[in-house]
Design a protein around this motif. Structure first.
Motif, PDB file in Angstrom:
ATOM      1  N   VAL A 186       0.549  -0.740  -0.299  1.00 47.55           N
ATOM      2  CA  VAL A 186       0.000  -0.142   0.079  1.00 47.55           C
ATOM      3  C   VAL A 186       1.052   0.832  -0.409  1.00 47.55           C
ATOM      4  O   VAL A 186       0.479   2.218  -0.484  1.00 47.55           O
ATOM      5  N   GLU A 187       1.669   1.355   0.782  1.00 44.79           N
ATOM      6  CA  GLU A 187       2.884   2.143   0.882  1.00 44.79           C
ATOM      7  C   GLU A 187       3.578   2.454  -0.765  1.00 44.79           C
ATOM      8  O   GLU A 187       3.651   3.850  -1.362  1.00 44.79           O
ATOM      9  N   ALA A 188       3.914   1.682  -1.044  1.00 44.73           N
ATOM     10  CA  ALA A 188       4.341   1.720  -2.070  1.00 44.73           C
ATOM     11  C   ALA A 188       3.545   2.496  -3.423  1.00 44.73           C
ATOM     12  O   ALA A 188       3.893   2.855  -3.594  1.00 44.73           O
ATOM     13  N   GLU A 189       2.419   1.546  -3.426  1.00 47.19           N
ATOM     14  CA  GLU A 189       1.309   2.581  -4.014  1.00 47.19           C
ATOM     15  C   GLU A 189       1.607   4.087  -4.005  1.00 47.19           C
ATOM     16  O   GLU A 189       0.752   4.697  -5.384  1.00 47.19           O
ATOM     17  N   ARG A 190       1.590   4.843  -2.685  1.00 45.18           N
ATOM     18  CA  ARG A 190       1.058   6.459  -2.685  1.00 45.18           C
ATOM     19  C   ARG A 190       1.921   6.757  -2.974  1.00 45.18           C
ATOM     20  O   ARG A 190       2.574   7.425  -3.446  1.00 45.18           O
ATOM     21  N   PHE A 191       3.520   6.259  -3.039  1.00 46.14           N
ATOM     22  CA  PHE A 191       5.348   7.052  -3.507  1.00 46.14           C
ATOM     23  C   PHE A 191       4.725   6.277  -4.977  1.00 46.14           C
ATOM     24  O   PHE A 191       4.856   7.942  -5.073  1.00 46.14           O
ATOM     25  N   ALA A 200       9.098   3.541  -3.927  1.00 45.82           N
ATOM     26  CA  ALA A 200       8.049   3.063  -4.200  1.00 45.82           C
ATOM     27  C   ALA A 200       9.077   2.224  -3.971  1.00 45.82           C
ATOM     28  O   ALA A 200       8.384   0.638  -3.436  1.00 45.82           O
ATOM     29  N   ARG A 201       9.774   1.452  -5.071  1.00 41.19           N
ATOM     30  CA  ARG A 201      10.723   0.631  -5.097  1.00 41.19           C
ATOM     31  C   ARG A 201      11.138   0.148  -3.650  1.00 41.19           C
ATOM     32  O   ARG A 201      11.043  -1.754  -3.390  1.00 41.19           O
ATOM     33  N   ARG A 202      12.065   0.771  -3.280  1.00 44.94           N
ATOM     34  CA  ARG A 202      12.197   0.334  -1.921  1.00 44.94           C
ATOM     35  C   ARG A 202      11.037  -0.316  -0.919  1.00 44.94           C
ATOM     36  O   ARG A 202      11.511  -1.461  -0.466  1.00 44.94           O
ATOM     37  N   GLU A 203      10.129   0.266  -0.932  1.00 47.42           N
ATOM     38  CA  GLU A 203       8.720  -0.300   0.230  1.00 47.42           C
ATOM     39  C   GLU A 203       8.534  -1.322  -0.406  1.00 47.42           C
ATOM     40  O   GLU A 203       8.534  -2.486   0.619  1.00 47.42           O
ATOM     41  N   LEU A 204       8.121  -1.810  -1.706  1.00 43.24           N
ATOM     42  CA  LEU A 204       7.956  -2.801  -1.953  1.00 43.24           C
ATOM     43  C   LEU A 204       8.505  -4.027  -1.684  1.00 43.24           C
ATOM     44  O   LEU A 204       8.234  -5.173  -1.910  1.00 43.24           O
ATOM     45  N   GLY A 205      10.069  -3.972  -1.894  1.00 42.39           N
ATOM     46  CA  GLY A 205      10.829  -5.101  -1.771  1.00 42.39           C
ATOM     47  C   GLY A 205      10.527  -4.987  -0.224  1.00 42.39           C
ATOM     48  O   GLY A 205      11.380  -5.949  -0.307  1.00 42.39           O
ATOM     49  N   LYS A 206       9.948  -4.680   0.805  1.00 47.53           N
ATOM     50  CA  LYS A 206      10.300  -5.041   2.182  1.00 47.53           C
ATOM     51  C   LYS A 206       9.521  -6.767   2.461  1.00 47.53           C
ATOM     52  O   LYS A 206       9.268  -7.119   3.664  1.00 47.53           O
ATOM     53  N   ASP A 207       8.282  -6.685   1.348  1.00 49.98           N
ATOM     54  CA  ASP A 207       7.708  -7.796   1.886  1.00 49.98           C
ATOM     55  C   ASP A 207       7.159  -7.938  -0.048  1.00 49.98           C
ATOM     56  O   ASP A 207       7.374  -8.271  -0.944  1.00 49.98           O
TER      57      ASP A 207
END
Length: 374
Positions: A186-191, A200-207
């Motif tokens: 969700v945070e990646a989509e918001r970025f 967004a890419r960094r947040e996506l890599g967390k899960d």
């Protein structure tokens, strides 16, 4: 065919309602009651639905990617409770709330209860007012009931607040959790909505990544093979070709490959048109708010039409990422129309909206032979 008809249903309902109201007035319907019908219909369409959605979406695991209201140029953009929000110059009938579902306990039961309550409150309020002894409230009740009928038909396949959720979803185990996301997705989509691709890419890599979010980020980074693979995976997971988000990513991935030199521009139009038809985009007039339609006009040697569509979409409210892509499409159309200076201005806007968008460099390279020839 069903999707094509559904796009026209709200206008059909409004036309039928206007005719019925006119005939009722001719048959001595009191003025206050007629006014109440209009008020009830307008309130029941969007404001009531938007309010109910905001009050209940978290109860069934819904998380907003963004919120926007209005069209045209952006009057204000910011963040409310971590959600990107934009307000446009021209008012519309309601807010736009892109959203997804997070894993929660008993998701189908929650969605079912929320949907039943939504229809029950709407129908109960409308019926109570329609049975009132006074004229204006009676009209408001009738308008609410008519708007409820329109909502029931036009949102027939929506996963929340629809008759599908009330009558079909309980008998399809797992139908709501199929696209459950993680908080990091969700945070990646918001970025991505904000045009901040590396974050967004960094947040996506967390899960575990959400397929469509990962596909959008890959498209933004210029990793077209990855974006195409993820779009195909989204289809395999149950997204229909008429799903506008999947169709957009799949079509713009093809356009990106053309701009990057991976496909021949001379054959792009012939390849893109049947591709859009397969994705459910059958009518150019219905697709005028669909950016790949502007690209199709460019590939079919109609740069003026491409300029008009892309310019309008470059000024829409909602997402910096999508506006930046539209600015690139505008620049490409302006280059095809022989207007390189305006194309540079469009690319500068694209860079302001989403500095890391890979397509900006590809379109800039299209300017090089034009300027060399001057």
């Amino acid at each position: 065919m069903i999707q094509h008809l559904r796009a026209s249903l709200p206008w059909l309902f409004r036309a039928v309602g206007a005719v019925l109201l006119y005939l009722a007035v001719l048959h001595d319907l009191p003025g206050p009651t007629a006014l109440g019908c209009v008020i009830g219909f307008l309130v029941g369409q969007e404001p009531l639905s938007d309010l109910w959605f905001l009050l209940t979406h978290r109860l069934c695991g819904g998380w907003l990617y963004s919120a926007s209201y209005g069209r045209g140029r952006t009057l204000w953009s910011g963040s409310v409770a971590g959600v990107p929000v934009e307000l446009g110059l021209r008012p519309t009938s309601g807010f736009l709330f892109p959203w997804g579902l997070l894993p929660v306990r008993a998701p189908r039961l929650r969605v079912w209860l929320v949907s039943v309550a939504r229809f029950g409150v709407h129908a109960g309020l409308g019926a109570w007012l329609a049975a009132s002894a006074t004229e204006l409230p009676r009209g408001i009740g009738l308008g609410l009931l008519f708007s409820l009928a329109m909502t029931a038909v036009t949102s027939a396949t929506s996963p929340v607040n629809s008759l599908w959720a009330v009558f079909v979803m309980p008998f399809r185990p797992g139908s709501v959790t199929i696209d459950a996301e993680s908080p990091s997705a969700v945070e990646a989509e918001r970025f991505l909505v904000r045009g901040r691709i590396s974050e967004a890419r960094r947040e996506l890599g967390k899960d575990t990544p959400m397929v469509l979010t990962a596909a959008g980020i890959a498209l933004a980074e210029g990793h077209y093979e990855e974006a195409e693979r993820l779009a195909d995976e989204a289809f395999e997971r149950g997204h229909t070709p008429a799903d506008s988000a999947v169709a957009f990513i799949a079509a713009m991935t093809f356009v990106g490959r053309v701009d990057a030199g991976e496909h021949s521009p001379a054959r792009a139009g012939a390849l893109l048109e049947p591709y859009l038809v397969r994705l459910g985009v059958h009518d150019r007039t219905l697709a005028r708010d669909f950016l790949p339609a502007a690209e199709l006009a460019r590939f079919q040697n109609d740069p003026q039409a491409a300029v008009r569509m892309a310019r309008r979409l470059s000024n829409t409210v909602g997402s910096r990422f999508h506006r930046s892509l539209a600015c690139c499409s505008l620049a490409a159309a302006l280059i095809a129309a022989g207007r390189p200076e305006e194309a540079r201005e469009a690319l500068a806007r694209a860079r302001r909206e989403c500095p890391e968008l890979a397509r900006i460099a590809d379109v800039e390279r299209m300017l090089e032979p034009v300027e060399a020839a001057r």
